[in-house]
Scaffold this motif. Structure first.
Motif, PDB file in Angstrom:
ATOM      1  N   MET A 256       0.744  -1.331  -0.026  1.00 57.30           N
ATOM      2  CA  MET A 256      -0.076   0.037  -0.163  1.00 57.30           C
ATOM      3  C   MET A 256       0.947   1.193  -0.076  1.00 57.30           C
ATOM      4  O   MET A 256       0.575   1.970  -0.849  1.00 57.30           O
ATOM      5  CB  MET A 256      -0.686  -0.149   1.321  1.00 57.30           C
ATOM      6  N   MET A 257       1.858   1.227   0.930  1.00 58.72           N
ATOM      7  CA  MET A 257       2.636   2.478   1.092  1.00 58.72           C
ATOM      8  C   MET A 257       3.548   2.723  -0.292  1.00 58.72           C
ATOM      9  O   MET A 257       3.452   4.153  -0.732  1.00 58.72           O
ATOM     10  CB  MET A 257       3.532   2.299   2.346  1.00 58.72           C
ATOM     11  N   CYS A 258       4.218   1.590  -0.837  1.00 58.96           N
ATOM     12  CA  CYS A 258       4.785   1.766  -2.090  1.00 58.96           C
ATOM     13  C   CYS A 258       3.978   2.237  -3.230  1.00 58.96           C
ATOM     14  O   CYS A 258       4.436   3.035  -3.964  1.00 58.96           O
ATOM     15  CB  CYS A 258       5.599   0.574  -2.529  1.00 58.96           C
ATOM     16  N   ILE A 259       2.726   1.544  -3.238  1.00 55.10           N
ATOM     17  CA  ILE A 259       2.049   2.088  -4.476  1.00 55.10           C
ATOM     18  C   ILE A 259       1.434   3.676  -4.240  1.00 55.10           C
ATOM     19  O   ILE A 259       1.838   4.210  -5.250  1.00 55.10           O
ATOM     20  CB  ILE A 259       0.631   1.245  -4.484  1.00 55.10           C
ATOM     21  N   ASP A 260       1.355   4.290  -3.122  1.00 54.92           N
ATOM     22  CA  ASP A 260       1.130   5.618  -3.012  1.00 54.92           C
ATOM     23  C   ASP A 260       2.387   6.569  -3.376  1.00 54.92           C
ATOM     24  O   ASP A 260       2.230   7.457  -3.943  1.00 54.92           O
ATOM     25  CB  ASP A 260       1.018   5.902  -1.437  1.00 54.92           C
ATOM     26  N   ILE A 261       3.675   5.762  -3.004  1.00 59.72           N
ATOM     27  CA  ILE A 261       4.909   6.577  -3.482  1.00 59.72           C
ATOM     28  C   ILE A 261       5.084   6.457  -5.061  1.00 59.72           C
ATOM     29  O   ILE A 261       5.090   7.444  -5.573  1.00 59.72           O
ATOM     30  CB  ILE A 261       6.093   5.902  -2.910  1.00 59.72           C
ATOM     31  N   LEU A 262       4.613   5.593  -5.547  1.00 57.21           N
ATOM     32  CA  LEU A 262       4.707   5.607  -7.010  1.00 57.21           C
ATOM     33  C   LEU A 262       3.706   6.195  -7.735  1.00 57.21           C
ATOM     34  O   LEU A 262       3.935   6.801  -8.734  1.00 57.21           O
ATOM     35  CB  LEU A 262       4.830   4.080  -7.479  1.00 57.21           C
ATOM     36  N   GLU A 263       2.546   6.095  -7.465  1.00 54.72           N
ATOM     37  CA  GLU A 263       1.306   6.827  -7.970  1.00 54.72           C
ATOM     38  C   GLU A 263       1.189   8.121  -7.447  1.00 54.72           C
ATOM     39  O   GLU A 263       0.888   9.142  -8.364  1.00 54.72           O
ATOM     40  CB  GLU A 263       0.044   6.023  -7.700  1.00 54.72           C
ATOM     41  N   LYS A 264       1.350   8.712  -6.330  1.00 58.51           N
ATOM     42  CA  LYS A 264       0.846   9.803  -5.769  1.00 58.51           C
ATOM     43  C   LYS A 264       2.309  10.645  -5.503  1.00 58.51           C
ATOM     44  O   LYS A 264       2.023  11.790  -5.183  1.00 58.51           O
ATOM     45  CB  LYS A 264       0.025   9.821  -4.349  1.00 58.51           C
ATOM     46  N   GLU A 265       3.469  10.035  -5.400  1.00 61.87           N
ATOM     47  CA  GLU A 265       4.600  10.479  -4.883  1.00 61.87           C
ATOM     48  C   GLU A 265       4.297  11.337  -3.550  1.00 61.87           C
ATOM     49  O   GLU A 265       4.841  12.459  -3.127  1.00 61.87           O
ATOM     50  CB  GLU A 265       4.874  11.770  -5.959  1.00 61.87           C
ATOM     51  N   GLU A 266       3.552  10.572  -2.690  1.00 58.07           N
ATOM     52  CA  GLU A 266       3.384  10.656  -1.282  1.00 58.07           C
ATOM     53  C   GLU A 266       3.712   9.778  -0.286  1.00 58.07           C
ATOM     54  O   GLU A 266       3.545   8.378  -0.612  1.00 58.07           O
ATOM     55  CB  GLU A 266       2.106  10.923  -1.059  1.00 58.07           C
ATOM     56  N   ILE A 267       4.270  10.033   1.009  1.00 56.75           N
ATOM     57  CA  ILE A 267       4.639   9.114   1.928  1.00 56.75           C
ATOM     58  C   ILE A 267       3.524   9.310   2.811  1.00 56.75           C
ATOM     59  O   ILE A 267       3.237  10.086   3.541  1.00 56.75           O
ATOM     60  CB  ILE A 267       6.016   9.553   2.773  1.00 56.75           C
ATOM     61  N   ILE A 268       2.863   8.111   2.896  1.00 55.96           N
ATOM     62  CA  ILE A 268       1.499   7.910   3.708  1.00 55.96           C
ATOM     63  C   ILE A 268       1.717   6.841   4.680  1.00 55.96           C
ATOM     64  O   ILE A 268       1.577   5.637   4.396  1.00 55.96           O
ATOM     65  CB  ILE A 268       0.216   7.723   3.094  1.00 55.96           C
ATOM     66  N   THR A 269       2.155   6.956   5.841  1.00 54.18           N
ATOM     67  CA  THR A 269       2.591   5.937   6.984  1.00 54.18           C
ATOM     68  C   THR A 269       0.863   5.529   7.676  1.00 54.18           C
ATOM     69  O   THR A 269       1.095   4.153   7.781  1.00 54.18           O
ATOM     70  CB  THR A 269       3.637   6.394   7.926  1.00 54.18           C
ATOM     71  N   TYR A 270       0.360   6.297   7.930  1.00 54.79           N
ATOM     72  CA  TYR A 270      -0.905   6.054   8.609  1.00 54.79           C
ATOM     73  C   TYR A 270      -1.763   5.785   7.683  1.00 54.79           C
ATOM     74  O   TYR A 270      -2.381   6.325   6.978  1.00 54.79           O
ATOM     75  CB  TYR A 270      -1.297   6.932   9.761  1.00 54.79           C
ATOM     76  N   ARG A 271      -2.323   4.474   7.663  1.00 55.87           N
ATOM     77  CA  ARG A 271      -3.571   4.097   6.736  1.00 55.87           C
ATOM     78  C   ARG A 271      -4.693   4.201   7.112  1.00 55.87           C
ATOM     79  O   ARG A 271      -5.475   3.347   7.774  1.00 55.87           O
ATOM     80  CB  ARG A 271      -3.154   2.370   6.510  1.00 55.87           C
TER      81      ARG A 271
END
Length: 342
Positions: A256-271
């Motif tokens: 989930m976290m890596c997909i956010d980084i790749l798609e949104k260029e965002e680091i989202i730790t809290y899910r």
């Protein structure tokens, strides 16, 4: 434990090292929650993990030394030096990059320089995360599964093994004598062994290659194959203590976290969005009566693997981090330390 209780705990004698250690104290620029609390996957029995960043001392900067990190095992606290943190962020290390994506209320302390680091979080993001997060996910999967207990077919098991080896191979070029990618080809084909539907084969064409380097790569690949063929002591302990669900949830969270980084260029730790799903996995709703993952879990895992594959092929991230800007940030902060401005 709520945030008020956590903050009260941090100022207790148990955490006095945060104030007394010469590398910490007023040098701390960022202090926040790590582990399950940071992910939003904590339970009443969850341990408190604390992570942070501290500035290097003036003499360390001038002499070119670095304390790198301060670790307190009793409280599960790790505080990285500013210089070490920038290095880890540049390598897209999953265990450290998550400190830049916490919820605002999960930061226990943020200085002006800490805020500057948070504002520049995207400088470190690059396609390197494909391999670091992919490698961590594969490693997590190897701890969960083995041929005797897994509920997927043998052929799919071979695919997991090959994917794990491919992730490991990505870093071979940084640690072993270089070779052409076509010289070491691994692929899946119809098996020649009894009891196997398919298996991994290799085509090797290395000329004048250092034996010790080849032995190192071979041992790493052998270790990955072996890890799928037996339940390690750590995995046995995890199952006997009902912690398998936690590892399963952690695996999905990495994707989930890596997909956010790749798609949104965002680091989202809290899910936040996926909280309920992750807690269901963690609490054992995807385990059968024998405490083994059910088929539905592998279906879910397969879905996230497909999303990951699509995201890595279509991401707009650069191949490598913005090293120029990162070095400028490092120079700016360290120069101010030397001048006594911070």
């Amino acid at each position: 434990m709520n945030m008020d209780q956590i903050k009260e705990k941090i100022i207790s004698q148990e955490y006095s090292f945060l104030r007394e250690n010469k590398h910490l104290g007023n040098n701390i620029i960022l202090l926040g929650l790590g582990g399950s609390h940071a992910y939003g996957m904590n339970t009443e029995s969850s341990d408190l993990d604390v992570r942070g960043v501290a500035l290097n001392l003036k003499e360390e900067i001038l002499l070119g030394t670095d304390f790198e990190q301060v670790v307190n095992v009793d409280t599960d606290t790790t505080i990285y030096s500013f210089n070490k943190m920038l290095q880890l962020l540049s390598s897209n290390n999953p265990n450290t990059i998550e400190i830049l994506g916490c919820k605002p209320e999960h930061y226990l302390f943020v200085s002006d320089i800490g805020q500057l680091l948070l504002e520049n979080r995207k400088l470190s993001l690059s396609k390197i995360c494909i391999h670091t997060f992919g490698g961590y996910a594969s490693s997590q999967l190897r701890r969960l599964e083995n041929k005797a207990a897994r509920l997927v077919g043998q052929a799919q098991n071979e695919e997991y093994i090959l994917k794990s080896i491919q992730n490991a191979k990505y870093d071979f070029k940084n640690r072993y004598y270089p070779y052409d990618e076509s010289a070491v080809k691994l692929y899946i084909d119809e098996s020649i062994q009894d009891g196997y539907d398919s298996e991994i084969f290799m085509d090797i064409n290395l000329q004048h290659y250092p034996l010790r380097d080849w032995a190192g790569m071979w041992n790493e690949m052998k270790s990955i194959v072996s890890s799928y063929n037996k339940i390690g002591k750590r995995n046995e302990k995890a199952m006997s203590h009902d912690k398998l669900g936690k590892h399963m949830a952690h695996l999905i969270r990495l994707y989930m976290m890596c997909i956010d980084i790749l798609e949104k260029e965002e680091i989202i730790t809290y899910r936040t969005v996926e909280h309920d799903l992750l807690m269901k996995i963690r609490n054992g709703e995807y385990l059968d009566s024998n405490r083994q993952p059910v088929t539905a879990f592998y279906d879910l895992l397969n879905e996230y693997e497909k999303r990951f594959e699509y995201a890595k092929k279509n991401t707009a991230l650069p191949d490598v981090p913005n090293y120029k800007r990162i070095n400028e940030l490092r120079a700016y902060v360290n120069e101010r330390i030397v001048k006594g401005e911070i």
